[in-house]
Design a protein around this motif. Structure first.
Motif, mmCIF file in Angstrom:
data_model
loop_
_atom_site.group_PDB
_atom_site.id
_atom_site.type_symbol
_atom_site.label_atom_id
_atom_site.label_comp_id
_atom_site.label_asym_id
_atom_site.label_seq_id
_atom_site.Cartn_x
_atom_site.Cartn_y
_atom_site.Cartn_z
ATOM 1 N N LYS A 1 0.840 -1.208 0.000
ATOM 2 C CA LYS A 1 0.000 0.000 0.000
ATOM 3 C C LYS A 1 0.872 1.254 0.000
ATOM 4 N N ALA A 2 1.922 1.254 0.823
ATOM 5 C CA ALA A 2 2.832 2.402 0.886
ATOM 6 C C ALA A 2 3.570 2.587 -0.436
ATOM 7 N N LYS B 1 2.492 9.151 -6.355
ATOM 8 C CA LYS B 1 3.006 10.520 -6.219
ATOM 9 C C LYS B 1 4.108 10.799 -7.231
ATOM 10 N N LEU B 2 4.924 9.799 -7.517
ATOM 11 C CA LEU B 2 6.020 9.977 -8.470
ATOM 12 C C LEU B 2 5.519 10.204 -9.888
#
Length: 50
Positions: free
Chosen positions: A39-40, A47-48
């Protein structure tokens, strides 16, 4: 029923079956840790490439 709803239901049921299987094999801790890491990683990749 739309295809997205069917896909979502199938993924949810697969996740539940995986949890049941991990509990049966005694590896629920590993599964929870791997799910959290996944999940992280997914959030970071999102985001990248946003």
């Amino acid at each position: 029923m739309k295809l997205n709803k069917i896909r979502s239901a199938l993924y949810k049921s697969a996740r539940i079956l995986g949890d049941v299987n991990a509990a049966k094999n005694g590896t629920i801790g590993k599964r929870i840790a791997r799910r959290a890491v996944g999940k992280a990683t997914g959030k970071l990749m999102g985001k990248l490439f946003k």
